[in-house]
Write an enzyme that holds these catalytic residues in place. Sequence first.
Site, PDB file in Angstrom:
ATOM      1  N   GLU A   1      31.547  29.991  41.691  1.00  0.00           N
ATOM      2  CA  GLU A   1      30.433  30.910  41.407  1.00  0.00           C
ATOM      3  C   GLU A   1      30.491  31.956  42.498  1.00  0.00           C
ATOM      4  OE1 GLU A   1      27.935  30.708  39.137  1.00  0.00           O
ATOM      5  OE2 GLU A   1      28.088  28.663  38.389  1.00  0.00           O
TER       6      GLU A   1
ATOM      7  N   CYS B   1      22.773  36.198  44.420  1.00  0.00           N
ATOM      8  CA  CYS B   1      24.047  36.491  43.750  1.00  0.00           C
ATOM      9  C   CYS B   1      23.839  37.376  42.522  1.00  0.00           C
ATOM     10  CB  CYS B   1      24.778  35.220  43.389  1.00  0.00           C
ATOM     11  SG  CYS B   1      23.791  34.113  42.387  1.00  0.00           S
TER      12      CYS B   1
ATOM     13  N   GLU C   1      30.252  44.318  46.583  1.00  0.00           N
ATOM     14  CA  GLU C   1      28.983  43.628  46.778  1.00  0.00           C
ATOM     15  C   GLU C   1      28.525  43.765  48.235  1.00  0.00           C
ATOM     16  OE1 GLU C   1      29.058  39.317  46.843  1.00  0.00           O
ATOM     17  OE2 GLU C   1      27.263  39.291  45.606  1.00  0.00           O
TER      18      GLU C   1
HETATM   19  P1  NAD Z   1      31.170  32.438  52.063  1.00  0.00           P
HETATM   20  O1  NAD Z   1      32.250  32.416  51.049  1.00  0.00           O
HETATM   21  O2  NAD Z   1      31.427  33.086  53.341  1.00  0.00           O
HETATM   22  O3  NAD Z   1      30.736  30.961  52.416  1.00  0.00           O
HETATM   23  C1  NAD Z   1      30.361  30.041  51.414  1.00  0.00           C
HETATM   24  C2  NAD Z   1      30.735  28.650  51.875  1.00  0.00           C
HETATM   25  O4  NAD Z   1      32.151  28.578  51.981  1.00  0.00           O
HETATM   26  C3  NAD Z   1      30.165  28.261  53.238  1.00  0.00           C
HETATM   27  O5  NAD Z   1      29.763  26.922  53.218  1.00  0.00           O
HETATM   28  C4  NAD Z   1      31.358  28.432  54.151  1.00  0.00           C
HETATM   29  O6  NAD Z   1      31.322  27.600  55.282  1.00  0.00           O
HETATM   30  C5  NAD Z   1      32.498  28.036  53.241  1.00  0.00           C
HETATM   31  N1  NAD Z   1      33.797  28.566  53.662  1.00  0.00           N
HETATM   32  C6  NAD Z   1      34.044  29.713  54.333  1.00  0.00           C
HETATM   33  N2  NAD Z   1      35.377  29.841  54.567  1.00  0.00           N
HETATM   34  C7  NAD Z   1      35.970  28.756  54.026  1.00  0.00           C
HETATM   35  C8  NAD Z   1      37.329  28.317  53.921  1.00  0.00           C
HETATM   36  N3  NAD Z   1      38.331  28.996  54.449  1.00  0.00           N
HETATM   37  N4  NAD Z   1      37.563  27.153  53.269  1.00  0.00           N
HETATM   38  C9  NAD Z   1      36.566  26.441  52.718  1.00  0.00           C
HETATM   39  N5  NAD Z   1      35.267  26.790  52.807  1.00  0.00           N
HETATM   40  C10 NAD Z   1      34.963  27.940  53.438  1.00  0.00           C
HETATM   41  O7  NAD Z   1      29.887  33.034  51.316  1.00  0.00           O
HETATM   42  P2  NAD Z   1      28.428  33.219  51.935  1.00  0.00           P
HETATM   43  O8  NAD Z   1      28.492  34.378  52.853  1.00  0.00           O
HETATM   44  O9  NAD Z   1      27.873  31.943  52.423  1.00  0.00           O
HETATM   45  O10 NAD Z   1      27.599  33.567  50.623  1.00  0.00           O
HETATM   46  C11 NAD Z   1      27.504  34.847  50.133  1.00  0.00           C
HETATM   47  C12 NAD Z   1      28.365  35.011  48.900  1.00  0.00           C
HETATM   48  O11 NAD Z   1      28.061  34.018  47.932  1.00  0.00           O
HETATM   49  C13 NAD Z   1      28.124  36.316  48.207  1.00  0.00           C
HETATM   50  O12 NAD Z   1      29.342  36.885  47.833  1.00  0.00           O
HETATM   51  C14 NAD Z   1      27.314  35.933  46.980  1.00  0.00           C
HETATM   52  O13 NAD Z   1      27.343  36.795  45.918  1.00  0.00           O
HETATM   53  C15 NAD Z   1      27.863  34.610  46.661  1.00  0.00           C
HETATM   54  N6  NAD Z   1      26.918  33.846  45.876  1.00  0.00           N
HETATM   55  C16 NAD Z   1      27.197  33.607  44.570  1.00  0.00           C
HETATM   56  C17 NAD Z   1      26.315  32.902  43.779  1.00  0.00           C
HETATM   57  C18 NAD Z   1      26.616  32.605  42.332  1.00  0.00           C
HETATM   58  O14 NAD Z   1      25.950  31.778  41.743  1.00  0.00           O
HETATM   59  N7  NAD Z   1      27.585  33.223  41.743  1.00  0.00           N
HETATM   60  C19 NAD Z   1      25.140  32.408  44.347  1.00  0.00           C
HETATM   61  C20 NAD Z   1      24.883  32.675  45.689  1.00  0.00           C
HETATM   62  C21 NAD Z   1      25.800  33.382  46.444  1.00  0.00           C
END
Ligand code: NAD
Length: 494
Positions: free
Chosen positions: A264, A299, A398
Amino acid sequence: MDQITLDGLRNSPVQAFQHLIEGRHVHASDGGQMNIISPIDGTVLTTTAKGTVADMEAAIRSSRAAFEDRRWSGQPPAARKKVMMKWAELIEANALELAVLGVRDNGTEIGMAIKAEPGSAAATIRYYAEALDKIYGEIAPTSSDVLGLIHREPIGVVGAIIPWNFPMMIGAWKLAPALAMGNCVVLKPSETASLSLMRMCELALEAGLPPGVLNAVTGEGAVVGAALGQSMDVDVLVFTGSGATGRRLMEYAARSNMKRVYLELGGKSPNIIFADAPNLTEAAKVTAAGIFRNSGQVCVAGSRLLVEASIHDDFVAEVVKATQAMRVGDPLRLDTDIGAVNSQAQLDQNLSFVETAQSEGGQIVTGGTRILEETGGYYMDPTIVTDVKKAATLSQQEVFGPVLAVTPFTTDDEAVDLANSTVYGLAGAVWTSNLSRAHNMVRRVRTGVMHVNTYGGADGTVPLGGVRQSGNGSDKSLHALEKYIDLKTAWIKL
Ligand code: NAD
């Protein structure tokens, strides 16, 4: 909600959090801890364990053992249902404490957090608990000398990686259907918002979830998240977060055991206003809320406003008015409409998007700056940028912050073309009194969710998932169960 209780919780000390492995609180193997900074005032709120690869491996081993000995999937559905219902009850009983803890951790305004976090998490858990004893296998229409059975089986160990914007709500969207179907889970919350979700996992144990069925490891994504993604012993990865991390997870899967990966991801969702919208004042208010609540860290936020040219100036003026009426500040005040940005890094990124937008010809009509800096917290004035071109950075990328890009259109075809002109496809809206136009726009705009004459607010009965680079697979509704079930055929010669 009781203001005194809220104020009491505002400054209450927060425990240090450890991993939850095999039903116990476990320190990082090397004793590492991370400071958790509150975006409300920039102070250190508490610490969490800073997980190591060894910690994640221990959690995965525990979930694997729990799955193999069937301590959860082997229980009668009615017994599993009882545990999950109790879990939802405990979340509701602790709703205010959980919501305030989450707000102190991630900055979401409390009015939204109380509904969207414990409220929504409890509802989601209850929904899947109620569903779990109503999912049947099938008998195939074979010839009479054969019995063809289709079993629905749990898949095994699910790795769930969660972002910081709505940790409990999004956490529950993954945990509840995965557990309902008899899987075991290893959870990796976000490093900048893990506390309320970790507390929610403690409540699952209190509700009677057997140790090892749900393990949770805190720490950096690049360390423990990567170890989860690369594990040979995790069968499914479910993720909400950025496209960049989603891409990595697919890579990890390809390089390890080809585990299934459901993503997602982000969006650049178009909110399309036609001149024949039923109530433009109402549309303007909902438009402002649809991008600015939770500081735009949603999101599905309607981050692109596409307005029919004939009403552009008047409508933008209405949205500016609605925006300026929103109160930005302390997220623990009940009258706050927009709380804190999650982190200094996110705030810096938001401001740099505004700078780029200006350099590409965008006009700031309200906001554009950091505010309330004297609090030590991370607050941004909600920002509206007009004259944003189709190819501009603000149309294409975004922000995940309180920044609205405005672009005019003149025909339905042009609105569709603009709406579909990004790599994303998460959500969108169309505002019109014309029924045919509404249905046509719903069909033609490529997103997972389209709203008509509203923005946001879909409940748990309908799926949420992206198309194109907004992801694959859905959270919510009975459709989400499909991610956590294997179909198995039994072909029996009679
Ligand atoms: P992010 O991708 O930086 O982090 C999300 C998660 O992934 C965190 O728990 C982080 O620790 C983990 N992560 C980071 N690097 C990783 C790696 N190399 N390997 C495995 N895990 C890793 O995203 P964020 O900044 O926490 O959230 C914001 C983003 O999430 C935005 O782009 C937003 O649009 C999206 N989002 C999407 C939805 C949806 O339903 N589509 C909902 C909420 C947020």
